[in-house]
Design a protein around this motif. Sequence first.
Motif, PDB file in Angstrom:
ATOM      1  N   HIS A  58       0.830  -1.216   0.000  1.00 35.45           N
ATOM      2  CA  HIS A  58       0.000   0.000   0.000  1.00 35.45           C
ATOM      3  C   HIS A  58       0.858   1.257   0.000  1.00 35.45           C
ATOM      4  O   HIS A  58       0.646   2.182  -0.794  1.00 35.45           O
ATOM      5  CB  HIS A  58      -0.902   0.045   1.240  1.00 35.45           C
ATOM      6  N   ILE A  59       1.824   1.313   0.922  1.00 36.46           N
ATOM      7  CA  ILE A  59       2.583   2.546   1.116  1.00 36.46           C
ATOM      8  C   ILE A  59       3.464   2.844  -0.092  1.00 36.46           C
ATOM      9  O   ILE A  59       3.600   4.008  -0.503  1.00 36.46           O
ATOM     10  CB  ILE A  59       3.420   2.460   2.414  1.00 36.46           C
ATOM     11  N   ALA A  60       4.046   1.815  -0.677  1.00 33.68           N
ATOM     12  CA  ALA A  60       4.851   2.023  -1.881  1.00 33.68           C
ATOM     13  C   ALA A  60       3.984   2.583  -3.004  1.00 33.68           C
ATOM     14  O   ALA A  60       4.383   3.531  -3.710  1.00 33.68           O
ATOM     15  CB  ALA A  60       5.509   0.716  -2.307  1.00 33.68           C
ATOM     16  N   ALA A  61       2.796   2.033  -3.171  1.00 34.97           N
ATOM     17  CA  ALA A  61       1.898   2.490  -4.238  1.00 34.97           C
ATOM     18  C   ALA A  61       1.379   3.892  -3.970  1.00 34.97           C
ATOM     19  O   ALA A  61       1.305   4.731  -4.884  1.00 34.97           O
ATOM     20  CB  ALA A  61       0.734   1.508  -4.391  1.00 34.97           C
ATOM     21  N   ILE A  62       1.000   4.167  -2.730  1.00 31.12           N
ATOM     22  CA  ILE A  62       0.489   5.511  -2.404  1.00 31.12           C
ATOM     23  C   ILE A  62       1.580   6.557  -2.628  1.00 31.12           C
ATOM     24  O   ILE A  62       1.331   7.619  -3.190  1.00 31.12           O
ATOM     25  CB  ILE A  62      -0.008   5.565  -0.941  1.00 31.12           C
ATOM     26  N   THR A  63       2.794   6.245  -2.190  1.00 29.24           N
ATOM     27  CA  THR A  63       3.887   7.212  -2.353  1.00 29.24           C
ATOM     28  C   THR A  63       4.180   7.458  -3.829  1.00 29.24           C
ATOM     29  O   THR A  63       4.385   8.604  -4.250  1.00 29.24           O
ATOM     30  CB  THR A  63       5.155   6.724  -1.639  1.00 29.24           C
ATOM     31  N   GLN A  64       4.179   6.392  -4.633  1.00 28.68           N
ATOM     32  CA  GLN A  64       4.392   6.563  -6.071  1.00 28.68           C
ATOM     33  C   GLN A  64       3.276   7.420  -6.675  1.00 28.68           C
ATOM     34  O   GLN A  64       3.527   8.295  -7.527  1.00 28.68           O
ATOM     35  CB  GLN A  64       4.434   5.200  -6.765  1.00 28.68           C
ATOM     36  N   ALA A  65       2.047   7.201  -6.215  1.00 27.90           N
ATOM     37  CA  ALA A  65       0.921   8.002  -6.708  1.00 27.90           C
ATOM     38  C   ALA A  65       1.086   9.467  -6.316  1.00 27.90           C
ATOM     39  O   ALA A  65       0.785  10.374  -7.113  1.00 27.90           O
ATOM     40  CB  ALA A  65      -0.387   7.443  -6.159  1.00 27.90           C
ATOM     41  N   ILE A  66       1.574   9.719  -5.103  1.00 32.35           N
ATOM     42  CA  ILE A  66       1.817  11.099  -4.669  1.00 32.35           C
ATOM     43  C   ILE A  66       2.905  11.741  -5.530  1.00 32.35           C
ATOM     44  O   ILE A  66       2.799  12.910  -5.926  1.00 32.35           O
ATOM     45  CB  ILE A  66       2.195  11.135  -3.176  1.00 32.35           C
ATOM     46  N   VAL A  67       3.953  10.982  -5.841  1.00 34.06           N
ATOM     47  CA  VAL A  67       5.024  11.486  -6.708  1.00 34.06           C
ATOM     48  C   VAL A  67       4.454  11.926  -8.051  1.00 34.06           C
ATOM     49  O   VAL A  67       4.765  13.012  -8.565  1.00 34.06           O
ATOM     50  CB  VAL A  67       6.106  10.399  -6.914  1.00 34.06           C
TER      51      VAL A  67
END
Length: 541
Positions: A58-67
Amino acid sequence: MTDRAGTPAQESDLIDVHALVEAYYQKVPDVNDPAQKVVFGTSGHRGSSFDAAFNETHIAAITQAIVEYRADQGIGGPLFVGRDTHGLSRPAETTALEVLEANGVHAVTDQYDDYVPTPALSRAIISHNRALKPGGRQADGIVITPSHNPPRDGGFKYNPPHGGPADSAATSWIADRANELIADGNRGVRRSEPSAVDSYDFRGQYVGDLASILNLDAVKSAGLHLAADPLGGASVHYWQLIAERYGLDLTVVNPLVDPRWPFMTLDWDEKIRMDPSSPSVMASTVAKLDDFRLITGNDADADRHGIVTPDGGLMNPNHYLAVAIQYLYTHRDGWRDDAAIGKTMVSSSMIDRVAGSLGRRLWEVPVGFKWFVPGLIDGSVGFGGEESAGASFLQLDGQVWTTDKDGILLALLASEILAVTGKSPSQLYSELTAEFGAPSYARVDAAASKEQKARLGRLSGDDITATTLAGEPIIGKLSAAPGNGAALGGVKVESEHAWFAARPSGTEDVYKIYAESFVGPEHLAEVQAEAKTIVDAALGD
Protein backbone atom coordinates in the motif's frame (compact mmCIF):
# COMPACT_ATOMS: atom_id res chain seq x y z
CA MET A 1 -19.65 2.12 28.34
CA THR A 2 -18.13 -1.25 29.23
CA ASP A 3 -16.90 -2.59 32.57
CA ARG A 4 -13.21 -2.00 31.82
CA ALA A 5 -13.55 1.43 30.24
CA GLY A 6 -11.23 3.87 32.00
CA THR A 7 -9.19 1.11 33.66
CA PRO A 8 -5.48 0.46 32.96
CA ALA A 9 -4.57 -1.67 29.96
CA GLN A 10 -3.60 -5.26 30.75
CA GLU A 11 -1.03 -7.50 29.04
CA SER A 12 -3.80 -9.16 27.03
CA ASP A 13 -4.74 -5.78 25.54
CA LEU A 14 -1.29 -5.14 24.08
CA ILE A 15 -0.27 -5.84 20.49
CA ASP A 16 2.79 -7.81 19.43
CA VAL A 17 4.74 -5.06 17.67
CA HIS A 18 7.15 -7.53 16.07
CA ALA A 19 4.24 -9.46 14.53
CA LEU A 20 2.63 -6.19 13.41
CA VAL A 21 5.76 -5.10 11.55
CA GLU A 22 6.29 -8.58 10.16
CA ALA A 23 2.76 -8.52 8.75
CA TYR A 24 3.50 -5.11 7.20
CA TYR A 25 6.24 -6.66 5.05
CA GLN A 26 4.78 -10.14 4.48
CA LYS A 27 1.07 -9.67 3.78
CA VAL A 28 0.07 -8.64 0.27
CA PRO A 29 -3.35 -6.99 -0.18
CA ASP A 30 -6.04 -8.27 -2.53
CA VAL A 31 -7.37 -5.20 -4.33
CA ASN A 32 -10.52 -7.13 -5.19
CA ASP A 33 -11.36 -7.00 -1.49
CA PRO A 34 -12.71 -3.49 -0.71
CA ALA A 35 -11.34 -3.76 2.84
CA GLN A 36 -7.79 -4.16 1.47
CA LYS A 37 -7.85 -1.34 -1.09
CA VAL A 38 -6.36 2.11 -0.65
CA VAL A 39 -9.12 4.40 0.62
CA PHE A 40 -8.50 7.99 1.63
CA GLY A 41 -10.93 9.28 4.27
CA THR A 42 -10.88 12.78 5.72
CA SER A 43 -7.51 11.97 7.32
CA GLY A 44 -5.75 9.81 4.74
CA HIS A 45 -5.47 6.04 4.33
CA ARG A 46 -5.73 4.03 7.54
CA GLY A 47 -5.71 0.35 8.38
CA SER A 48 -3.79 -2.46 10.05
CA SER A 49 -1.12 -4.71 8.58
CA PHE A 50 -2.81 -7.60 10.39
CA ASP A 51 -5.83 -7.09 8.10
CA ALA A 52 -3.75 -6.57 4.91
CA ALA A 53 -5.07 -3.00 4.91
CA PHE A 54 -1.84 -1.12 5.68
CA ASN A 55 1.16 -2.90 4.24
CA GLU A 56 4.38 -2.24 2.37
CA THR A 57 2.50 -2.73 -0.90
CA HIS A 58 0.00 0.00 0.00
CA ILE A 59 2.58 2.55 1.12
CA ALA A 60 4.85 2.02 -1.88
CA ALA A 61 1.90 2.49 -4.24
CA ILE A 62 0.49 5.51 -2.40
CA THR A 63 3.89 7.21 -2.35
CA GLN A 64 4.39 6.56 -6.07
CA ALA A 65 0.92 8.00 -6.71
CA ILE A 66 1.82 11.10 -4.67
CA VAL A 67 5.02 11.49 -6.71
CA GLU A 68 3.02 11.39 -9.93
CA TYR A 69 0.33 13.72 -8.56
CA ARG A 70 2.78 16.39 -7.41
CA ALA A 71 4.61 16.20 -10.76
CA ASP A 72 1.29 16.68 -12.57
CA GLN A 73 0.55 19.68 -10.35
CA GLY A 74 3.98 21.21 -10.92
CA ILE A 75 5.04 20.83 -7.27
CA GLY A 76 8.83 20.62 -7.36
CA GLY A 77 10.02 21.76 -3.95
CA PRO A 78 10.93 19.68 -0.90
CA LEU A 79 8.51 17.12 0.44
CA PHE A 80 8.48 17.17 4.25
CA VAL A 81 8.00 13.73 5.84
CA GLY A 82 6.99 13.20 9.46
CA ARG A 83 5.83 10.21 11.49
CA ASP A 84 4.15 9.60 14.84
CA THR A 85 4.76 6.92 17.49
CA HIS A 86 2.57 4.09 16.12
CA GLY A 87 4.40 0.82 15.45
CA LEU A 88 3.72 0.94 11.72
CA SER A 89 4.87 4.53 11.25
CA ARG A 90 8.63 3.85 11.07
CA PRO A 91 8.32 1.01 8.50
CA ALA A 92 5.96 3.15 6.41
CA GLU A 93 8.42 6.05 6.53
CA THR A 94 11.22 3.77 5.33
CA THR A 95 9.13 2.55 2.40
CA ALA A 96 8.07 6.07 1.46
CA LEU A 97 11.64 7.38 1.50
CA GLU A 98 12.77 4.57 -0.79
CA VAL A 99 10.10 5.48 -3.34
CA LEU A 100 10.81 9.20 -3.07
CA GLU A 101 14.55 8.60 -3.54
CA ALA A 102 14.05 6.50 -6.66
CA ASN A 103 11.81 9.16 -8.16
CA GLY A 104 14.23 12.01 -7.48
CA VAL A 105 11.96 13.76 -4.97
CA HIS A 106 13.74 16.00 -2.43
CA ALA A 107 12.51 14.43 0.83
CA VAL A 108 13.12 16.18 4.16
CA THR A 109 12.88 14.38 7.51
CA ASP A 110 13.35 15.45 11.12
CA GLN A 111 16.81 16.67 12.09
CA TYR A 112 16.83 14.63 15.30
CA ASP A 113 15.02 11.59 13.91
CA ASP A 114 12.21 12.66 16.25
CA TYR A 115 8.48 12.18 15.95
CA VAL A 116 6.71 14.97 14.05
CA PRO A 117 3.26 16.21 15.11
CA THR A 118 0.83 16.96 12.29
CA PRO A 119 0.74 20.71 13.11
CA ALA A 120 4.55 20.92 13.03
CA LEU A 121 4.60 19.49 9.52
CA SER A 122 1.82 21.81 8.38
CA ARG A 123 3.74 24.73 9.86
CA ALA A 124 6.93 23.67 8.03
CA ILE A 125 5.14 23.61 4.67
CA ILE A 126 3.55 27.02 5.25
CA SER A 127 6.80 28.59 6.47
CA HIS A 128 8.76 27.31 3.48
CA ASN A 129 6.21 28.45 0.93
CA ARG A 130 5.69 31.82 2.61
CA ALA A 131 9.43 32.55 2.28
CA LEU A 132 9.63 31.59 -1.40
CA LYS A 133 11.06 34.10 -3.83
CA PRO A 134 9.52 34.48 -7.31
CA GLY A 135 10.10 31.31 -9.27
CA GLY A 136 10.73 29.23 -6.15
CA ARG A 137 9.37 25.72 -5.89
CA GLN A 138 6.60 24.97 -3.43
CA ALA A 139 6.85 22.33 -0.73
CA ASP A 140 4.28 19.76 0.36
CA GLY A 141 4.30 16.91 2.87
CA ILE A 142 3.42 13.43 4.05
CA VAL A 143 2.23 12.75 7.61
CA ILE A 144 2.49 9.12 8.71
CA THR A 145 -0.10 8.69 11.45
CA PRO A 146 -3.51 7.13 12.13
CA SER A 147 -4.05 9.89 14.70
CA HIS A 148 -5.83 8.53 17.80
CA ASN A 149 -6.49 5.06 16.34
CA PRO A 150 -5.46 1.92 18.28
CA PRO A 151 -1.83 0.70 18.27
CA ARG A 152 -2.47 -1.93 15.60
CA ASP A 153 -3.28 0.73 12.99
CA GLY A 154 -1.19 2.78 10.60
CA GLY A 155 -2.04 5.95 8.71
CA PHE A 156 -0.68 7.86 5.72
CA LYS A 157 -1.79 11.37 4.76
CA TYR A 158 -0.80 13.83 2.04
CA ASN A 159 -0.68 17.59 2.66
CA PRO A 160 -0.34 19.72 -0.51
CA PRO A 161 1.40 23.14 -0.63
CA HIS A 162 -1.33 24.89 1.37
CA GLY A 163 -0.20 22.75 4.32
CA GLY A 164 -3.55 21.23 5.23
CA PRO A 165 -5.35 17.99 4.37
CA ALA A 166 -5.61 17.32 0.64
CA ASP A 167 -9.06 17.85 -0.86
CA SER A 168 -11.20 15.03 -2.21
CA ALA A 169 -10.12 15.64 -5.82
CA ALA A 170 -6.49 15.04 -4.86
CA THR A 171 -7.10 12.11 -2.53
CA SER A 172 -9.42 10.38 -5.02
CA TRP A 173 -6.78 10.67 -7.73
CA ILE A 174 -4.03 9.37 -5.42
CA ALA A 175 -6.15 6.46 -4.14
CA ASP A 176 -7.29 5.43 -7.63
CA ARG A 177 -3.73 5.53 -8.99
CA ALA A 178 -2.39 3.60 -5.99
CA ASN A 179 -4.98 0.86 -6.48
CA GLU A 180 -4.08 0.68 -10.19
CA LEU A 181 -0.44 0.20 -9.26
CA ILE A 182 -1.25 -2.51 -6.70
CA ALA A 183 -3.50 -4.34 -9.19
CA ASP A 184 -0.52 -4.40 -11.58
CA GLY A 185 1.74 -5.90 -8.93
CA ASN A 186 3.35 -2.51 -8.19
CA ARG A 187 5.42 -2.84 -11.36
CA GLY A 188 5.02 0.91 -11.87
CA VAL A 189 6.55 1.70 -8.47
CA ARG A 190 10.17 2.85 -8.43
CA ARG A 191 12.26 2.14 -5.31
CA SER A 192 15.85 2.44 -4.25
CA GLU A 193 17.83 2.64 -1.02
CA PRO A 194 17.72 6.26 0.20
CA SER A 195 20.99 8.14 0.30
CA ALA A 196 21.57 10.98 2.76
CA VAL A 197 18.18 12.63 3.29
CA ASP A 198 18.01 16.33 4.10
CA SER A 199 16.74 17.25 7.54
CA TYR A 200 14.69 20.01 9.17
CA ASP A 201 14.32 21.10 12.78
CA PHE A 202 10.55 20.69 12.99
CA ARG A 203 10.55 20.97 16.77
CA GLY A 204 12.76 24.04 17.08
CA GLN A 205 10.98 25.94 14.33
CA TYR A 206 7.49 25.15 15.62
CA VAL A 207 8.28 25.95 19.26
CA GLY A 208 10.14 29.14 18.34
CA ASP A 209 7.22 30.36 16.24
CA LEU A 210 4.69 29.97 19.08
CA ALA A 211 5.49 33.53 20.20
CA SER A 212 3.78 34.74 17.01
CA ILE A 213 0.41 33.27 17.98
CA LEU A 214 0.19 33.05 21.79
CA ASN A 215 0.79 35.34 24.75
CA LEU A 216 3.11 32.99 26.59
CA ASP A 217 4.67 35.88 28.54
CA ALA A 218 1.35 36.17 30.37
CA VAL A 219 1.44 32.45 31.19
CA LYS A 220 4.97 32.75 32.54
CA SER A 221 4.13 35.86 34.60
CA ALA A 222 1.08 34.17 36.11
CA GLY A 223 3.29 31.37 37.44
CA LEU A 224 0.72 28.71 36.60
CA HIS A 225 1.62 25.16 37.60
CA LEU A 226 0.75 23.28 34.40
CA ALA A 227 0.95 19.74 33.07
CA ALA A 228 0.85 18.19 29.62
CA ASP A 229 0.22 14.54 28.81
CA PRO A 230 1.35 13.56 25.29
CA LEU A 231 -0.47 10.22 25.71
CA GLY A 232 2.59 8.49 24.28
CA GLY A 233 2.41 10.56 21.11
CA ALA A 234 4.52 12.75 18.86
CA SER A 235 4.32 15.88 21.03
CA VAL A 236 6.36 14.34 23.86
CA HIS A 237 9.61 16.22 23.21
CA TYR A 238 7.85 19.38 22.08
CA TRP A 239 6.33 20.01 25.50
CA GLN A 240 9.66 19.91 27.29
CA LEU A 241 11.17 22.39 24.83
CA ILE A 242 8.13 24.67 25.17
CA ALA A 243 8.60 24.73 28.95
CA GLU A 244 12.30 25.54 28.61
CA ARG A 245 12.00 28.09 25.80
CA TYR A 246 9.24 30.14 27.45
CA GLY A 247 10.11 29.64 31.11
CA LEU A 248 6.86 27.87 31.97
CA ASP A 249 6.20 25.86 35.11
CA LEU A 250 5.08 22.89 33.03
CA THR A 251 5.50 19.20 33.76
CA VAL A 252 5.29 16.44 31.16
CA VAL A 253 3.37 13.98 33.30
CA ASN A 254 3.86 10.99 31.02
CA PRO A 255 7.03 11.15 28.88
CA LEU A 256 6.89 7.46 27.97
CA VAL A 257 6.71 6.25 24.36
CA ASP A 258 5.87 2.62 23.67
CA PRO A 259 4.05 1.50 20.48
CA ARG A 260 2.01 -0.93 22.58
CA TRP A 261 0.70 1.94 24.80
CA PRO A 262 0.74 -0.20 27.98
CA PHE A 263 0.35 2.90 30.16
CA MET A 264 -3.07 3.89 28.75
CA THR A 265 -6.50 3.48 30.27
CA LEU A 266 -9.00 1.82 27.94
CA ASP A 267 -11.54 3.74 25.88
CA TRP A 268 -15.32 3.24 26.07
CA ASP A 269 -15.13 0.02 23.98
CA GLU A 270 -12.19 -1.45 25.95
CA LYS A 271 -9.72 -0.60 23.19
CA ILE A 272 -6.48 1.31 23.59
CA ARG A 273 -7.00 4.64 21.89
CA MET A 274 -5.30 8.03 22.28
CA ASP A 275 -8.36 10.30 22.11
CA PRO A 276 -7.76 13.19 24.55
CA SER A 277 -11.44 14.15 24.43
CA SER A 278 -12.53 10.76 25.84
CA PRO A 279 -13.12 10.61 29.62
CA SER A 280 -12.13 6.94 29.63
CA VAL A 281 -8.85 7.56 27.80
CA MET A 282 -8.02 10.53 30.02
CA ALA A 283 -8.91 8.83 33.31
CA SER A 284 -5.32 8.48 34.52
CA THR A 285 -4.53 12.04 33.43
CA VAL A 286 -7.52 13.47 35.28
CA ALA A 287 -6.39 11.58 38.39
CA LYS A 288 -3.31 13.86 38.54
CA LEU A 289 -5.43 17.03 38.60
CA ASP A 290 -4.92 17.88 42.28
CA ASP A 291 -1.29 18.73 41.61
CA PHE A 292 -1.85 21.27 38.79
CA ARG A 293 -3.89 24.33 37.80
CA LEU A 294 -4.49 22.87 34.35
CA ILE A 295 -3.69 19.61 32.55
CA THR A 296 -3.88 19.09 28.80
CA GLY A 297 -3.63 16.04 26.57
CA ASN A 298 -2.86 15.34 22.92
CA ASP A 299 -3.40 12.36 20.65
CA ALA A 300 -0.64 10.46 18.85
CA ASP A 301 -0.04 13.08 16.14
CA ALA A 302 -1.02 16.04 18.39
CA ASP A 303 -3.77 17.38 16.16
CA ARG A 304 -6.37 16.94 18.92
CA HIS A 305 -6.54 18.42 22.40
CA GLY A 306 -8.05 17.60 25.77
CA ILE A 307 -8.49 20.26 28.48
CA VAL A 308 -8.74 19.31 32.17
CA THR A 309 -9.54 21.90 34.85
CA PRO A 310 -9.86 21.55 38.65
CA ASP A 311 -13.40 22.89 38.68
CA GLY A 312 -14.73 21.06 35.62
CA GLY A 313 -12.65 17.96 34.97
CA LEU A 314 -12.23 16.98 31.32
CA MET A 315 -14.05 19.54 29.20
CA ASN A 316 -16.42 18.54 26.44
CA PRO A 317 -14.69 19.57 23.17
CA ASN A 318 -17.69 21.65 22.08
CA HIS A 319 -17.60 23.57 25.37
CA TYR A 320 -13.94 24.43 24.98
CA LEU A 321 -14.37 25.51 21.35
CA ALA A 322 -17.05 28.00 22.42
CA VAL A 323 -14.80 29.41 25.16
CA ALA A 324 -11.78 29.60 22.86
CA ILE A 325 -13.79 31.50 20.27
CA GLN A 326 -15.21 33.95 22.80
CA TYR A 327 -11.73 34.63 24.18
CA LEU A 328 -9.85 34.90 20.90
CA TYR A 329 -12.26 37.27 19.22
CA THR A 330 -12.00 39.65 22.18
CA HIS A 331 -8.19 39.39 22.57
CA ARG A 332 -6.81 39.42 19.02
CA ASP A 333 -6.64 43.00 17.71
CA GLY A 334 -4.50 41.99 14.74
CA TRP A 335 -7.24 39.94 13.10
CA ARG A 336 -9.47 41.33 10.37
CA ASP A 337 -12.66 42.94 11.62
CA ASP A 338 -14.62 40.67 9.29
CA ALA A 339 -12.76 37.44 10.16
CA ALA A 340 -15.46 34.79 10.43
CA ILE A 341 -15.88 32.01 13.00
CA GLY A 342 -15.55 28.60 11.35
CA LYS A 343 -17.35 25.54 12.68
CA THR A 344 -18.43 22.20 11.30
CA MET A 345 -22.15 21.58 10.93
CA VAL A 346 -22.15 19.02 13.73
CA SER A 347 -20.50 21.32 16.29
CA SER A 348 -22.51 22.84 19.12
CA SER A 349 -24.91 25.68 18.33
CA MET A 350 -23.52 27.35 21.47
CA ILE A 351 -20.92 28.58 18.98
CA ASP A 352 -23.71 30.18 16.94
CA ARG A 353 -24.87 32.08 20.01
CA VAL A 354 -21.33 33.20 20.86
CA ALA A 355 -20.82 34.36 17.27
CA GLY A 356 -24.04 36.36 17.44
CA SER A 357 -23.01 38.05 20.68
CA LEU A 358 -19.66 38.99 19.13
CA GLY A 359 -21.26 40.34 15.99
CA ARG A 360 -19.16 37.94 13.92
CA ARG A 361 -20.16 36.00 10.83
CA LEU A 362 -20.55 32.26 11.37
CA TRP A 363 -19.01 30.14 8.62
CA GLU A 364 -20.56 26.68 8.85
CA VAL A 365 -19.03 23.90 6.73
CA PRO A 366 -19.29 20.09 6.37
CA VAL A 367 -17.25 17.73 8.55
CA GLY A 368 -13.54 17.86 7.75
CA PHE A 369 -10.86 20.41 8.60
CA LYS A 370 -9.96 20.81 4.92
CA TRP A 371 -12.94 23.16 4.51
CA PHE A 372 -11.31 25.80 6.74
CA VAL A 373 -8.07 25.93 4.75
CA PRO A 374 -8.90 28.73 2.25
CA GLY A 375 -10.29 31.03 4.95
CA LEU A 376 -7.33 30.51 7.28
CA ILE A 377 -4.91 31.22 4.44
CA ASP A 378 -6.46 34.56 3.43
CA GLY A 379 -7.45 35.59 6.98
CA SER A 380 -11.18 35.66 6.24
CA VAL A 381 -11.65 32.95 8.91
CA GLY A 382 -9.98 33.62 12.26
CA PHE A 383 -10.74 30.29 13.88
CA GLY A 384 -11.75 26.91 12.51
CA GLY A 385 -12.88 24.15 14.84
CA GLU A 386 -14.37 20.66 14.75
CA GLU A 387 -16.54 18.96 17.34
CA SER A 388 -13.95 16.18 17.60
CA ALA A 389 -11.44 18.35 19.54
CA GLY A 390 -9.56 19.71 16.54
CA ALA A 391 -8.96 23.39 15.73
CA SER A 392 -6.50 26.05 14.66
CA PHE A 393 -6.53 29.83 14.46
CA LEU A 394 -4.59 32.80 13.11
CA GLN A 395 -1.39 34.34 14.39
CA LEU A 396 -1.48 37.55 16.42
CA ASP A 397 -0.91 39.53 13.21
CA GLY A 398 -3.74 37.77 11.37
CA GLN A 399 -1.54 35.55 9.21
CA VAL A 400 -2.10 31.82 8.83
CA TRP A 401 -0.50 29.59 11.48
CA THR A 402 -1.37 26.05 10.37
CA THR A 403 -3.92 24.70 7.94
CA ASP A 404 -4.23 21.47 9.85
CA LYS A 405 -5.54 20.93 13.36
CA ASP A 406 -3.16 21.88 16.17
CA GLY A 407 -3.73 20.21 19.52
CA ILE A 408 -0.59 21.69 21.07
CA LEU A 409 -1.75 25.20 20.21
CA LEU A 410 -5.25 24.72 21.64
CA ALA A 411 -3.78 23.21 24.81
CA LEU A 412 -1.49 26.20 25.29
CA LEU A 413 -4.36 28.58 24.57
CA ALA A 414 -6.14 27.19 27.64
CA SER A 415 -3.15 28.33 29.72
CA GLU A 416 -3.24 31.78 28.14
CA ILE A 417 -6.96 32.06 28.86
CA LEU A 418 -6.40 31.16 32.51
CA ALA A 419 -3.44 33.52 32.84
CA VAL A 420 -5.13 36.52 31.21
CA THR A 421 -8.67 36.19 32.59
CA GLY A 422 -7.88 34.55 35.93
CA LYS A 423 -10.64 32.05 35.15
CA SER A 424 -10.41 28.48 33.90
CA PRO A 425 -12.00 27.60 30.55
CA SER A 426 -14.65 25.59 32.38
CA GLN A 427 -15.55 28.60 34.55
CA LEU A 428 -15.86 30.71 31.42
CA TYR A 429 -18.11 28.09 29.85
CA SER A 430 -20.36 28.26 32.91
CA GLU A 431 -20.69 31.98 32.25
CA LEU A 432 -21.71 31.25 28.66
CA THR A 433 -24.40 28.83 29.79
CA ALA A 434 -25.70 31.41 32.27
CA GLU A 435 -26.11 33.79 29.33
CA PHE A 436 -27.27 31.46 26.56
CA GLY A 437 -28.53 28.30 28.28
CA ALA A 438 -26.91 24.91 28.80
CA PRO A 439 -27.09 22.61 25.76
CA SER A 440 -27.13 18.82 25.92
CA TYR A 441 -25.13 17.24 23.10
CA ALA A 442 -24.44 13.65 22.09
CA ARG A 443 -23.61 11.39 19.18
CA VAL A 444 -25.14 7.94 18.72
CA ASP A 445 -24.90 5.35 15.96
CA ALA A 446 -27.74 3.60 14.12
CA ALA A 447 -27.37 0.44 12.04
CA ALA A 448 -27.39 0.90 8.28
CA SER A 449 -26.48 -1.24 5.29
CA LYS A 450 -24.00 -0.06 2.68
CA GLU A 451 -26.91 0.73 0.36
CA GLN A 452 -28.66 2.75 3.07
CA LYS A 453 -25.46 4.66 3.82
CA ALA A 454 -25.07 5.48 0.15
CA ARG A 455 -28.65 6.78 -0.01
CA LEU A 456 -28.13 8.84 3.14
CA GLY A 457 -25.06 10.45 1.62
CA ARG A 458 -27.21 11.56 -1.34
CA LEU A 459 -30.24 12.77 0.64
CA SER A 460 -31.58 16.26 0.08
CA GLY A 461 -33.27 18.38 2.69
CA ASP A 462 -36.38 18.14 0.53
CA ASP A 463 -36.48 14.39 1.21
CA ILE A 464 -37.33 15.11 4.86
CA THR A 465 -41.12 15.10 5.16
CA ALA A 466 -41.39 15.64 8.93
CA THR A 467 -42.63 19.05 10.09
CA THR A 468 -41.79 18.85 13.79
CA LEU A 469 -38.82 17.73 15.88
CA ALA A 470 -39.43 16.70 19.49
CA GLY A 471 -42.47 18.98 19.76
CA GLU A 472 -41.03 22.00 17.93
CA PRO A 473 -41.65 23.13 14.34
CA ILE A 474 -38.77 22.30 12.01
CA ILE A 475 -37.23 25.52 10.68
CA GLY A 476 -34.33 24.10 8.67
CA LYS A 477 -33.68 21.02 6.52
CA LEU A 478 -30.15 21.16 5.16
CA SER A 479 -28.07 18.91 2.93
CA ALA A 480 -25.49 21.57 2.07
CA ALA A 481 -23.41 23.75 4.37
CA PRO A 482 -24.55 27.38 4.72
CA GLY A 483 -20.96 28.60 4.80
CA ASN A 484 -19.72 27.29 1.46
CA GLY A 485 -22.59 25.37 -0.12
CA ALA A 486 -20.64 22.09 -0.03
CA ALA A 487 -22.58 18.86 0.40
CA LEU A 488 -22.96 17.71 3.98
CA GLY A 489 -22.95 14.06 2.93
CA GLY A 490 -26.12 13.62 4.95
CA VAL A 491 -28.79 15.91 6.39
CA LYS A 492 -29.21 18.39 9.22
CA VAL A 493 -32.63 19.23 10.68
CA GLU A 494 -33.14 22.26 12.94
CA SER A 495 -35.80 23.61 15.30
CA GLU A 496 -35.61 26.68 17.52
CA HIS A 497 -33.98 24.90 20.47
CA ALA A 498 -32.58 21.69 18.96
CA TRP A 499 -31.05 20.07 15.90
CA PHE A 500 -29.76 16.77 14.63
CA ALA A 501 -27.48 15.77 11.79
CA ALA A 502 -27.18 12.31 10.25
CA ARG A 503 -24.14 11.15 8.28
CA PRO A 504 -23.01 7.72 7.10
CA SER A 505 -19.93 6.22 8.74
CA GLY A 506 -16.99 5.77 6.43
CA THR A 507 -15.74 2.65 8.18
CA GLU A 508 -18.71 0.84 9.78
CA ASP A 509 -22.21 -0.23 8.76
CA VAL A 510 -23.86 2.53 10.78
CA TYR A 511 -24.87 6.12 10.37
CA LYS A 512 -23.98 8.73 12.95
CA ILE A 513 -26.63 10.89 14.58
CA TYR A 514 -25.32 14.09 16.14
CA ALA A 515 -27.91 15.93 18.20
CA GLU A 516 -28.21 18.86 20.58
CA SER A 517 -30.96 20.40 22.68
CA PHE A 518 -31.06 23.61 24.68
CA VAL A 519 -34.12 22.29 26.55
CA GLY A 520 -32.39 19.50 28.44
CA PRO A 521 -31.23 15.85 28.44
CA GLU A 522 -34.74 14.40 28.22
CA HIS A 523 -35.53 16.58 25.22
CA LEU A 524 -32.23 15.50 23.66
CA ALA A 525 -33.29 11.86 24.01
CA GLU A 526 -36.53 12.70 22.19
CA VAL A 527 -34.57 14.43 19.44
CA GLN A 528 -32.31 11.40 19.02
CA ALA A 529 -35.24 8.98 18.86
CA GLU A 530 -37.15 11.09 16.35
CA ALA A 531 -34.00 11.64 14.31
CA LYS A 532 -33.75 7.92 13.60
CA THR A 533 -37.42 7.75 12.67
CA ILE A 534 -37.13 10.78 10.38
CA VAL A 535 -34.00 9.49 8.66
CA ASP A 536 -35.32 5.94 8.24
CA ALA A 537 -38.48 7.36 6.67
CA ALA A 538 -36.43 9.43 4.24
CA LEU A 539 -34.41 6.36 3.33
CA GLY A 540 -37.62 4.51 2.57
CA ASP A 541 -37.26 1.94 5.32
